[in-house]
Design a protein around this motif. Structure first.
Motif, PDB file in Angstrom:
ATOM      1  N   UNK A  28       1.246  -0.965  -0.162  1.00 62.43           N
ATOM      2  CA  UNK A  28      -0.277   0.335   0.239  1.00 62.43           C
ATOM      3  C   UNK A  28       0.220   1.203   0.133  1.00 62.43           C
ATOM      4  N   UNK A  29       0.435   1.869  -0.644  1.00 65.60           N
ATOM      5  CA  UNK A  29       1.570   3.757  -0.866  1.00 65.60           C
ATOM      6  C   UNK A  29       0.211   4.595  -0.598  1.00 65.60           C
ATOM      7  N   UNK A  30       0.368   5.978  -0.618  1.00 73.55           N
ATOM      8  CA  UNK A  30       0.324   6.738  -0.576  1.00 73.55           C
ATOM      9  C   UNK A  30       0.585   8.078  -0.289  1.00 73.55           C
ATOM     10  N   UNK A  31       0.037   9.487  -0.505  1.00 70.20           N
ATOM     11  CA  UNK A  31       0.911  10.990  -0.210  1.00 70.20           C
ATOM     12  C   UNK A  31       0.272  11.703   0.726  1.00 70.20           C
ATOM     13  N   UNK A  32       0.669  12.419   1.124  1.00 70.17           N
ATOM     14  CA  UNK A  32      -0.505  13.968   1.699  1.00 70.17           C
ATOM     15  C   UNK A  32       1.007  14.728   1.226  1.00 70.17           C
ATOM     16  N   UNK A  33       0.555  15.687   1.330  1.00 71.92           N
ATOM     17  CA  UNK A  33       1.135  17.874   1.564  1.00 71.92           C
ATOM     18  C   UNK A  33       0.911  17.948   2.914  1.00 71.92           C
ATOM     19  N   UNK A  34       2.475  18.288   3.692  1.00 69.66           N
ATOM     20  CA  UNK A  34       2.353  19.083   4.214  1.00 69.66           C
ATOM     21  C   UNK A  34       3.108  20.879   4.576  1.00 69.66           C
ATOM     22  N   UNK A  35       3.331  20.884   2.926  1.00 73.90           N
ATOM     23  CA  UNK A  35       4.060  22.179   3.420  1.00 73.90           C
ATOM     24  C   UNK A  35       3.081  23.864   3.004  1.00 73.90           C
ATOM     25  N   UNK A  36       3.460  24.658   3.158  1.00 74.70           N
ATOM     26  CA  UNK A  36       2.378  26.412   2.521  1.00 74.70           C
ATOM     27  C   UNK A  36       2.015  25.510   1.106  1.00 74.70           C
ATOM     28  N   UNK A  37       3.004  25.431   0.431  1.00 73.77           N
ATOM     29  CA  UNK A  37       2.740  25.324  -0.841  1.00 73.77           C
ATOM     30  C   UNK A  37       2.613  24.464  -1.847  1.00 73.77           C
ATOM     31  N   UNK A  38       1.549  24.003  -2.524  1.00 71.71           N
ATOM     32  CA  UNK A  38       0.837  22.652  -3.359  1.00 71.71           C
ATOM     33  C   UNK A  38       2.282  21.911  -3.421  1.00 71.71           C
ATOM     34  N   UNK A  39       2.029  20.452  -3.466  1.00 72.27           N
ATOM     35  CA  UNK A  39       2.616  19.484  -3.495  1.00 72.27           C
ATOM     36  C   UNK A  39       2.621  18.932  -5.409  1.00 72.27           C
ATOM     37  N   UNK A  40       2.954  19.452  -5.985  1.00 69.80           N
ATOM     38  CA  UNK A  40       3.381  18.856  -7.359  1.00 69.80           C
ATOM     39  C   UNK A  40       4.138  17.576  -7.526  1.00 69.80           C
ATOM     40  N   UNK A  41       3.771  16.400  -8.262  1.00 72.12           N
ATOM     41  CA  UNK A  41       4.389  15.367  -8.529  1.00 72.12           C
ATOM     42  C   UNK A  41       4.140  15.096  -9.720  1.00 72.12           C
ATOM     43  N   UNK A  42       5.346  14.148 -10.164  1.00 70.42           N
ATOM     44  CA  UNK A  42       5.243  12.574 -11.429  1.00 70.42           C
ATOM     45  C   UNK A  42       5.465  11.850 -10.998  1.00 70.42           C
ATOM     46  N   UNK A  43       4.814  10.585 -11.511  1.00 67.25           N
ATOM     47  CA  UNK A  43       3.996   9.112 -11.033  1.00 67.25           C
ATOM     48  C   UNK A  43       4.427   8.619 -12.461  1.00 67.25           C
ATOM     49  N   UNK A  44       5.360   7.497 -12.399  1.00 69.17           N
ATOM     50  CA  UNK A  44       5.279   6.989 -13.589  1.00 69.17           C
ATOM     51  C   UNK A  44       5.480   5.923 -13.229  1.00 69.17           C
ATOM     52  N   UNK A  45       4.679   5.036 -13.598  1.00 74.36           N
ATOM     53  CA  UNK A  45       4.252   3.356 -13.718  1.00 74.36           C
ATOM     54  C   UNK A  45       4.450   2.228 -14.630  1.00 74.36           C
ATOM     55  N   UNK A  46       5.750   1.632 -13.790  1.00 76.03           N
ATOM     56  CA  UNK A  46       6.291   1.044 -15.065  1.00 76.03           C
ATOM     57  C   UNK A  46       6.244  -0.706 -14.500  1.00 76.03           C
ATOM     58  N   UNK A  47       5.775  -1.761 -15.505  1.00 70.59           N
ATOM     59  CA  UNK A  47       5.969  -3.192 -15.107  1.00 70.59           C
ATOM     60  C   UNK A  47       7.196  -3.619 -14.196  1.00 70.59           C
ATOM     61  N   UNK A  48       7.325  -4.181 -13.206  1.00 70.92           N
ATOM     62  CA  UNK A  48       8.209  -4.058 -12.036  1.00 70.92           C
ATOM     63  C   UNK A  48       8.927  -5.099 -12.856  1.00 70.92           C
ATOM     64  N   UNK A  49      10.096  -5.354 -12.665  1.00 73.71           N
ATOM     65  CA  UNK A  49      11.295  -6.304 -13.194  1.00 73.71           C
ATOM     66  C   UNK A  49      11.675  -6.181 -15.157  1.00 73.71           C
ATOM     67  N   UNK A  50      10.975  -5.855 -15.709  1.00 76.31           N
ATOM     68  CA  UNK A  50      10.445  -5.544 -17.295  1.00 76.31           C
ATOM     69  C   UNK A  50      11.712  -4.434 -17.399  1.00 76.31           C
ATOM     70  N   UNK A  51      12.638  -3.559 -16.740  1.00 73.27           N
ATOM     71  CA  UNK A  51      13.686  -3.218 -17.948  1.00 73.27           C
ATOM     72  C   UNK A  51      14.994  -3.864 -17.893  1.00 73.27           C
ATOM     73  N   UNK A  52      15.243  -4.018 -18.912  1.00 77.43           N
ATOM     74  CA  UNK A  52      16.117  -4.225 -19.897  1.00 77.43           C
ATOM     75  C   UNK A  52      17.328  -4.036 -20.726  1.00 77.43           C
ATOM     76  N   UNK A  53      17.634  -3.198 -21.292  1.00 79.47           N
ATOM     77  CA  UNK A  53      18.646  -3.146 -21.566  1.00 79.47           C
ATOM     78  C   UNK A  53      18.540  -1.371 -21.619  1.00 79.47           C
ATOM     79  N   UNK A  54      19.576  -0.516 -21.248  1.00 79.50           N
ATOM     80  CA  UNK A  54      18.771   1.316 -20.935  1.00 79.50           C
ATOM     81  C   UNK A  54      20.155   1.769 -21.069  1.00 79.50           C
ATOM     82  N   UNK A  55      20.151   2.643 -21.247  1.00 77.85           N
ATOM     83  CA  UNK A  55      21.075   3.940 -21.432  1.00 77.85           C
ATOM     84  C   UNK A  55      21.993   4.318 -22.447  1.00 77.85           C
ATOM     85  N   UNK A  56      23.684   3.439 -22.355  1.00 80.88           N
ATOM     86  CA  UNK A  56      24.224   3.338 -22.962  1.00 80.88           C
ATOM     87  C   UNK A  56      24.242   1.619 -23.531  1.00 80.88           C
ATOM     88  N   UNK A  57      23.440   0.758 -22.821  1.00 76.69           N
ATOM     89  CA  UNK A  57      23.069  -0.604 -23.446  1.00 76.69           C
ATOM     90  C   UNK A  57      22.395  -0.407 -24.559  1.00 76.69           C
TER      91      UNK A  57
END
Length: 136
Positions: A96-125
């Motif tokens: 389970x996961x959740x998040x809450x803003x506690x600052x005086x300014x709004x909290x802006x975020x990006x969430x990237x969702x991808x299949x766990x364990x699926x990353x093969x070659x990346x960057x230079x490879x």
């Protein structure tokens, strides 16, 4: 709420925008409009004192939260910790996961969702240097 707009696209790309992130409000998923086949990306903003209205877990996909502005608390199962602009949190499947803003300014975020364990070659490879006329 900010509106996702398709700016242009071609056979091999899609270019969209949620507009300026300063003043962005709400939650916006981008997979469908850009035609993503490898991950889901969303932008979210929580006003001061607000939390995501539910805890959730994923069966197959891990999530990566990138905090762009503001600060708050993040909880994974029974572990809660502080987060702030610049924080990056990876959350595995089946917890389970959740998040809450506690600052005086709004909290802006990006969430990237991808299949766990699926990353093969990346960057230079996975990349190869190519020769192409520069049109910029």
């Amino acid at each position: 709420m900010s509106e996702l707009k398709m700016l242009n696209s071609g056979n091999k790309f899609a270019h969209t925008s949620v507009g300026t992130l300063q003043g962005f409000e709400g939650k916006q998923f981008v997979k469908d409009i850009i035609g993503s086949t490898s991950c889901e990306i969303s932008f979210g903003t929580l006003p001061t004192g607000a939390a995501v209205p539910f805890y959730h877990s994923h069966k197959e996909n891990e999530e990566h939260y990138i905090i762009l502005s503001g600060a708050g608390r993040f909880q994974v199962d029974d572990d809660a910790f502080d987060i702030a602009a610049g924080s990056i949190v990876r959350v595995a499947t089946h917890c389970d996961r959740n998040l809450k803003c506690t600052s005086q300014e709004p909290m802006t975020y990006i969430c990237i969702q991808a299949k766990e364990g699926s990353l093969g070659n990346y960057t230079q490879s996975d990349a190869e240097i190519t020769e192409r006329e520069n049109k910029m």
